[in-house]
Design an enzyme around this catalytic site. Structure first.
Site, mmCIF file in Angstrom:
data_model
loop_
_atom_site.group_PDB
_atom_site.id
_atom_site.type_symbol
_atom_site.label_atom_id
_atom_site.label_comp_id
_atom_site.label_asym_id
_atom_site.label_seq_id
_atom_site.Cartn_x
_atom_site.Cartn_y
_atom_site.Cartn_z
ATOM 1 N N LYS A 175 0.867 -1.177 0.000
ATOM 2 C CA LYS A 175 0.000 0.000 0.000
ATOM 3 C C LYS A 175 0.904 1.227 0.000
ATOM 4 O O LYS A 175 1.452 1.608 1.026
ATOM 5 C CB LYS A 175 -0.907 -0.006 1.234
ATOM 6 N N ALA A 234 1.844 8.208 15.269
ATOM 7 C CA ALA A 234 0.407 8.095 15.537
ATOM 8 C C ALA A 234 -0.211 6.968 14.709
ATOM 9 O O ALA A 234 -0.986 6.150 15.223
ATOM 10 C CB ALA A 234 -0.289 9.414 15.247
ATOM 11 N N GLU A 253 8.749 1.447 11.619
ATOM 12 C CA GLU A 253 9.785 2.485 11.597
ATOM 13 C C GLU A 253 9.044 3.809 11.618
ATOM 14 O O GLU A 253 8.473 4.240 10.625
ATOM 15 C CB GLU A 253 10.656 2.331 10.340
ATOM 16 N N CYS A 287 12.835 11.112 8.487
ATOM 17 C CA CYS A 287 12.636 10.729 9.882
ATOM 18 C C CYS A 287 13.923 10.796 10.683
ATOM 19 O O CYS A 287 13.887 10.807 11.915
ATOM 20 C CB CYS A 287 12.032 9.336 9.962
ATOM 21 N N GLU A 383 8.271 16.800 16.044
ATOM 22 C CA GLU A 383 9.077 16.452 14.877
ATOM 23 C C GLU A 383 8.796 17.511 13.812
ATOM 24 O O GLU A 383 7.652 17.686 13.382
ATOM 25 C CB GLU A 383 8.718 15.066 14.361
#
Length: 479
Positions: A175, A234, A253, A287, A383
């Protein structure tokens, strides 16, 4: 490989539409529509899982030599089609073209690595304490793998997961992120062209409106034995809880909050380029980007001055397809508005703007440098995921280690020091899965990638990457 965009879903070796119709994919640099892509429903996902399950019955029994040969073909095709693939990445993600080309090469490295590692999935012979028993372990593929990939590295993250899954003997349902499905589909066409059997790879793109529906279908299916996700904390938490009912393996991750520490003995000739690479690669949308800069008070002013000068001379904002550009747009309006809001709040809280800080047209945001930031300010608690560097002063090693660890996330961390004793102390004390010492570009196929705390579970890449897609079976023989 054809330059024509592929826009249909791929299920059981057949290109087809989605039951949800289509959804639009846009160029973040211009706002123009690029294509209409198949919008898959939960029923499409169920059919993809069924196709992967049927293909698994055959794929799992292919020899590791056969799997390795196919992975090498994928690697070669990626490199042969690098320019076309890079253009597609840039068009739908806004990433500068040179970085997109580098991402394709990075992706190819995982197929080479796992082609080699596929032949090294060794078991063990365990010495028995009983003369009448012999004990051994073997590695076996877990089954169907669901791979949910992000928009910021849309082919690299897919490659890192898919290469390991195929090498282990798993089949896959992918996906892709709704902002960047075109590169996933182009890559899948490449895999079809080199001979990947029908059903081994299935791709089910969907619109943002169907994300929960498609995600739930992947989590709830008992035929899916492992789910691998790269994305926000989240969403990772939601997937984690949703997968509990089917007790499947998970590889997550998730978000980062990387500290970047500059100690008094740091070599600024290394630290400044390291800061630039870590903060502004992919317009700060990674990230593992440096999220919080902690600079010792003795070097603070010089560091800020030199970083500002480097930003002035080295960064060029614009459309990723244009020559010389290394700072593209943010991915979408939500990310742009979120960053604008956080910067305004942090400035209102007392931070000083050294560079940038004001909006540009469209989805562009200027490289920004803020000083006078404290841990209580908005940007220091979130972040950032954008081209904004925030600087905080510190006095002692004990103080800065405590500050760097004062977060629920723990993916990557960086520091610059030439004190050997300090290097070991701090590297061991940082609560992260990966530490860069006098270095910020750490990602490579040979090394394990993953975090601790709320940054996820499991490792990708390296010899450990196969663990996520295989199970260890113990066999006891009576003799």
């Amino acid at each position: 490989m054809s330059q024509k965009l592929v826009t249909e879903a791929y299920v059981g070796g057949v290109w087809r539409g989605g039951r949800g119709g289509t959804f639009a994919v846009y160029d973040p640099a211009t706002g123009a529509e690029i294509a209409q892509v198949a919008d898959c429903s939960s029923q499409d996902v169920e059919e993809a899982i069924e196709a992967a399950s049927e293909a698994y019955l055959i794929w799992r029994h292919t020899s590791v030599k056969e799997r390795a040969a196919l992975l090498y073909k994928i690697r070669d095709s990626l490199l042969a089609n690098k320019d076309n693939l890079a253009t597609t990445i840039t068009r739908e993600s806004g990433k500068p073209l040179g970085q997109s080309a580098g991402e394709v090469g990075f992706s190819a490295s995982f197929f080479e690595w796992f082609a080699e590692e596929a032949r090294r999935q060794y078991g063990e012979t365990i010495p028995s304490s009983v003369a009448s028993k012999r004990m051994v372990t073997i590695r076996q593929p877990v089954g169907v793998a669901a791979l949910i990939t992000p928009w910021n590295f849309p082919i690299a993250m897919m490659a890192r997961k898919l290469a390991a899954a195929l090498a282990a003997g798993c089949t896959c349902v992918i996906k892709p992120a709704e902002d960047t499905p075109l590169i996933a589909l182009a890559f899948t066409k490449l895999c079809e062209d080199v001979g990947v059997p029908a059903g081994v790879i299935n791709v089910v793109p969907c619109s943002r409106e169907r994300v929960l529906e498609v995600g739930a279908a992947l989590c709830d299916s008992p035929q899916v034995q492992v789910l691998s996700f790269t994305g926000s904390t989240a969403v990772g938490q939601w997937l984690y809880s949703r997968c509990g009912l089917t007790v499947k393996k998970l590889s997550l991750e998730l978000g980062g909050d990387a500290p970047f520490i500059v100690f008094p003995t740091a070599n600024l000739d290394l630290a400044i380029p390291g800061a630039m690479a870590s903060k502004f690669r992919n317009t700060g949308q990674t990230c593992v980007s440096a999220n919080r800069f902690f600079v010792h008070e003795s070097l603070h002013d010089e560091f800020v001055s030199r970083l500002a000068a480097a930003m002035d001379t080295e960064l060029k904002v614009g459309r990723g397809l244009d020559t010389g550009v290394n700072q593209g747009p943010l991915i979408n309006q939500r990310q742009h508005d979120r960053l604008v809001k956080m910067v305004k709040e942090t400035v209102a809280e007392g931070a000083q703007v050294v560079r940038g800080g004001t909006s540009m047209s469209g989805l562009y945001y200027p490289p920004t440098l803020l000083t006078g930031v404290t841990p209580a300010m908005t940007l220091a608690k979130n972040e950032i995921f954008g081209p904004v560097a925030i600087i905080m002063k510190f006095k002692t090693e004990e103080e800065v280690v405590k500050l760097s660890n004062h977060t629920r996330r723990g993916l990557a961390g960086y520091f610059y020091s030439n004190d050997v004793s300090q290097v070991w102390r701090v590297a061991e004390a940082m609560e992260v899965g990966m530490v860069g010492v006098n270095e910020t570009l750490m990602s490579t196929c040979e090394a394990p990638f993953g975090g601790v705390k709320y940054s996820g579970i499991g490792k990708e890449g390296s010899k450990y990457g196969l663990d996520e897609y295989s199970s260890l079976k113990y066999i006891c023989f009576g003799v």
